[in-house]
Scaffold this motif. Sequence first.
Motif, PDB file in Angstrom:
ATOM      1  N   TRP A  37     -74.270  37.348 -23.923  1.00 35.68           N
ATOM      2  CA  TRP A  37     -73.866  38.490 -24.741  1.00 35.68           C
ATOM      3  C   TRP A  37     -74.093  38.198 -26.227  1.00 35.68           C
ATOM      4  O   TRP A  37     -74.668  39.024 -26.951  1.00 35.68           O
ATOM      5  N   ALA A  38     -73.671  37.041 -26.677  1.00 39.19           N
ATOM      6  CA  ALA A  38     -73.842  36.665 -28.087  1.00 39.19           C
ATOM      7  C   ALA A  38     -75.325  36.550 -28.440  1.00 39.19           C
ATOM      8  O   ALA A  38     -75.749  36.975 -29.521  1.00 39.19           O
ATOM      9  N   THR A  39     -76.115  36.013 -27.536  1.00 34.81           N
ATOM     10  CA  THR A  39     -77.556  35.890 -27.774  1.00 34.81           C
ATOM     11  C   THR A  39     -78.195  37.263 -27.914  1.00 34.81           C
ATOM     12  O   THR A  39     -79.042  37.473 -28.788  1.00 34.81           O
ATOM     13  N   GLN A  40     -77.780  38.202 -27.089  1.00 36.35           N
ATOM     14  CA  GLN A  40     -78.325  39.559 -27.182  1.00 36.35           C
ATOM     15  C   GLN A  40     -77.958  40.206 -28.515  1.00 36.35           C
ATOM     16  O   GLN A  40     -78.791  40.882 -29.135  1.00 36.35           O
ATOM     17  N   CYS A  45     -79.620  42.081 -33.825  1.00 36.80           N
ATOM     18  CA  CYS A  45     -79.445  42.062 -35.284  1.00 36.80           C
ATOM     19  C   CYS A  45     -80.702  41.553 -35.976  1.00 36.80           C
ATOM     20  O   CYS A  45     -81.132  42.110 -36.994  1.00 36.80           O
ATOM     21  N   THR A  46     -81.300  40.525 -35.436  1.00 30.48           N
ATOM     22  CA  THR A  46     -82.518  39.969 -36.026  1.00 30.48           C
ATOM     23  C   THR A  46     -83.655  40.975 -35.954  1.00 30.48           C
ATOM     24  O   THR A  46     -84.382  41.177 -36.929  1.00 30.48           O
ATOM     25  N   ALA A  47     -83.803  41.630 -34.821  1.00 27.68           N
ATOM     26  CA  ALA A  47     -84.879  42.609 -34.654  1.00 27.68           C
ATOM     27  C   ALA A  47     -84.707  43.774 -35.627  1.00 27.68           C
ATOM     28  O   ALA A  47     -85.668  44.225 -36.241  1.00 27.68           O
ATOM     29  N   ILE A  48     -83.486  44.246 -35.798  1.00 27.96           N
ATOM     30  CA  ILE A  48     -83.236  45.369 -36.702  1.00 27.96           C
ATOM     31  C   ILE A  48     -83.472  44.960 -38.151  1.00 27.96           C
ATOM     32  O   ILE A  48     -84.041  45.719 -38.935  1.00 27.96           O
ATOM     33  N   ARG A  49     -83.086  43.755 -38.520  1.00 24.37           N
ATOM     34  CA  ARG A  49     -83.285  43.305 -39.908  1.00 24.37           C
ATOM     35  C   ARG A  49     -84.754  43.069 -40.232  1.00 24.37           C
ATOM     36  O   ARG A  49     -85.195  43.290 -41.345  1.00 24.37           O
ATOM     37  N   THR A  50     -85.509  42.598 -39.255  1.00 25.33           N
ATOM     38  CA  THR A  50     -86.917  42.326 -39.525  1.00 25.33           C
ATOM     39  C   THR A  50     -87.765  43.590 -39.431  1.00 25.33           C
ATOM     40  O   THR A  50     -88.843  43.655 -40.001  1.00 25.33           O
ATOM     41  N   LEU A  54     -87.142  50.006 -36.279  1.00 22.08           N
ATOM     42  CA  LEU A  54     -86.780  49.841 -34.880  1.00 22.08           C
ATOM     43  C   LEU A  54     -85.584  50.715 -34.509  1.00 22.08           C
ATOM     44  O   LEU A  54     -85.554  51.296 -33.424  1.00 22.08           O
ATOM     45  N   THR A  55     -84.622  50.828 -35.391  1.00 24.39           N
ATOM     46  CA  THR A  55     -83.442  51.653 -35.117  1.00 24.39           C
ATOM     47  C   THR A  55     -83.856  53.099 -34.883  1.00 24.39           C
ATOM     48  O   THR A  55     -83.409  53.735 -33.924  1.00 24.39           O
ATOM     49  N   THR A  56     -84.728  53.618 -35.734  1.00 21.94           N
ATOM     50  CA  THR A  56     -85.204  54.993 -35.588  1.00 21.94           C
ATOM     51  C   THR A  56     -85.991  55.160 -34.292  1.00 21.94           C
ATOM     52  O   THR A  56     -85.813  56.140 -33.561  1.00 21.94           O
ATOM     53  N   THR A  57     -86.826  54.192 -33.990  1.00 18.62           N
ATOM     54  CA  THR A  57     -87.625  54.246 -32.771  1.00 18.62           C
ATOM     55  C   THR A  57     -86.734  54.223 -31.535  1.00 18.62           C
ATOM     56  O   THR A  57     -86.950  54.991 -30.584  1.00 18.62           O
TER      57      THR A  57
END
Length: 81
Positions: A37-40, A45-50, A54-57
């Motif tokens: 769960w923590a890894t996900q 968070c990393t994917a959204i920051r980079t 991605l959030t809009t998609t």
Amino acid sequence: MAESEFQQGNNDDGKTRENFKKSTEELLEKMENLTVWATQIVYDCTAIRTNPALTTTMQHLEDAFLRCKEHMEKKRQEKPN
């Protein structure tokens, strides 16, 4: 008499060990689930920051999925038995 007391003690130790083993396995499984769960969360968070897009998609994909699901549900209800 001494033998039955000795056997009784071994039986209690066996139950204690079995309970300890079961509790340890349950705790280990809970820790594994929390780790996943923590890894996900960290990955998300990393994917959204980079990639802020991605959030809009993801929102667009969710909306499309819900529209498709609604359409399929209507088709299923229209279909005669």
